[in-house]
Design a protein around this motif. Sequence first.
Motif, short mmCIF file in Angstrom:
data_model
loop_
_atom_site.label_atom_id
_atom_site.label_comp_id
_atom_site.label_asym_id
_atom_site.label_seq_id
_atom_site.Cartn_x
_atom_site.Cartn_y
_atom_site.Cartn_z
N ARG A 88 34.45 47.84 64.16
CA ARG A 88 34.92 49.20 64.38
C ARG A 88 35.44 49.79 63.06
O ARG A 88 35.91 49.07 62.18
CB ARG A 88 36.06 49.22 65.40
CG ARG A 88 35.54 49.03 66.81
CD ARG A 88 36.56 49.15 67.90
NE ARG A 88 37.87 49.67 67.56
CZ ARG A 88 38.74 50.13 68.48
NH1 ARG A 88 38.39 50.14 69.76
NH2 ARG A 88 39.92 50.56 68.12
N SER A 89 35.37 51.10 62.94
CA SER A 89 35.81 51.76 61.71
C SER A 89 37.27 51.49 61.41
O SER A 89 37.69 51.48 60.25
CB SER A 89 35.56 53.27 61.81
OG SER A 89 34.17 53.53 61.89
N ASP A 90 38.08 51.27 62.46
CA ASP A 90 39.51 51.03 62.26
C ASP A 90 39.86 49.54 62.24
O ASP A 90 41.03 49.17 62.27
CB ASP A 90 40.33 51.73 63.34
CG ASP A 90 39.98 51.26 64.75
OD1 ASP A 90 39.06 50.42 64.89
OD2 ASP A 90 40.61 51.74 65.72
N SER A 192 30.92 58.07 62.69
CA SER A 192 30.60 56.84 63.40
C SER A 192 31.86 56.05 63.71
O SER A 192 32.79 55.97 62.89
CB SER A 192 29.65 55.98 62.57
OG SER A 192 29.45 54.71 63.18
N ARG A 193 31.88 55.43 64.88
CA ARG A 193 32.99 54.55 65.27
C ARG A 193 32.86 53.17 64.62
O ARG A 193 33.78 52.36 64.74
CB ARG A 193 33.02 54.38 66.79
CG ARG A 193 33.28 55.66 67.57
CD ARG A 193 33.02 55.43 69.07
NE ARG A 193 31.61 55.17 69.32
CZ ARG A 193 31.11 54.83 70.51
NH1 ARG A 193 31.94 54.69 71.56
NH2 ARG A 193 29.82 54.62 70.66
N ARG A 195 31.39 50.52 61.23
CA ARG A 195 31.09 50.36 59.81
C ARG A 195 30.64 48.93 59.57
O ARG A 195 30.79 48.05 60.42
CB ARG A 195 32.34 50.66 58.96
CG ARG A 195 33.50 49.71 59.21
CD ARG A 195 34.61 49.87 58.18
NE ARG A 195 35.79 49.06 58.49
CZ ARG A 195 35.92 47.77 58.20
NH1 ARG A 195 34.92 47.13 57.59
NH2 ARG A 195 37.02 47.10 58.52
#
Length: 331
Positions: A88-90, A192-193, A195
């Motif tokens: 996830r991006s986070d 995007s969610r 990466r």
Amino acid sequence: MSRTALRLALRDWDHLVPLAAGRVGTPDFDLRIDSRDTTPDVLAEPGLDGGETSFSRYVQARAAGDDRLVGLPAFVMRGFRHRCVLVRSDSPRTALAELAGARVGLTGWPDSGNTWTRSLLRAEGVELAGVDWRVGPLVPGESGKERLGPRRPPPNVSVLHEGESLVDELAAGRLDAVLTPFMPPELFTRDSRFRHLLADHAAAERAYWEQHGFVPGIHLVTLRRETVDAAPELPGVLLAALEKSKRHWVARRRLLADTTPWLLRELTESAQLFGDDWMPYGTERNAGMIRTFCTELHQQGIWPDPIDPGVLFPDPALAAPAVQPEALTAR
């Protein structure tokens, strides 16, 4: 060798276009290439003489003594796998070693590409038995793929429920990462969610090349046994035709490089790093890669016994493509 009709099922790899379009000569056979969206099952389709086949499935079949397919060391799909790990991006994770004990989704357990990606985790000290593996489709609605293989997977491998997908599970936080050879469409959007786990996967891949000297092979071309029995020279002839097609494609791309904004730069950098051919054909130049893959299949429990690489491509005509230097010239 008498002229032979040959029908192959292959996906739309750019380097096959010159062969499919008749731009390189095939004087010994009349070739028809069926374009496919997914990897064909060569043995299950009547009328096929050969086609694109999973390297993993081919190796396992030959290790089991099944020689119904004759493989050519022409790896039409090959690529580094560092790019194939998504989070996830986070996500706070930024390194392969941080997937130890994680919940990781993947598109198929015995798949060639995922086997190579798991080998990267092993090299970073990640115990595969300590990962909670979830197998399923990358995106909703994806079907028609056998994801577990013929052998029972380890007990820490489970299958997603009907209607679930890897991207949805990752987005919901029920997975920590996903291994996938193909990127979900969302990855190409600005919001995007997801990466890549490795921010500079290209640097990691260059380091892999410096250490190992090969780009992993994923899929290869195979022929049905009865086709080869009828024309024993065919594997060597086809290997040479595939080599000519690849060389012709490289030469044309270097001339007509405006298919992406920075393709010329990438072609130049690739030639400087790898030389003229980053995806060589033939057993001689692929010996190290083939041996490493056989070892990984055994070490990861995909195959129960050590695999002798010598059983895969016994035909001496497949040591190297018989192609003259002039085939490098673009026309």
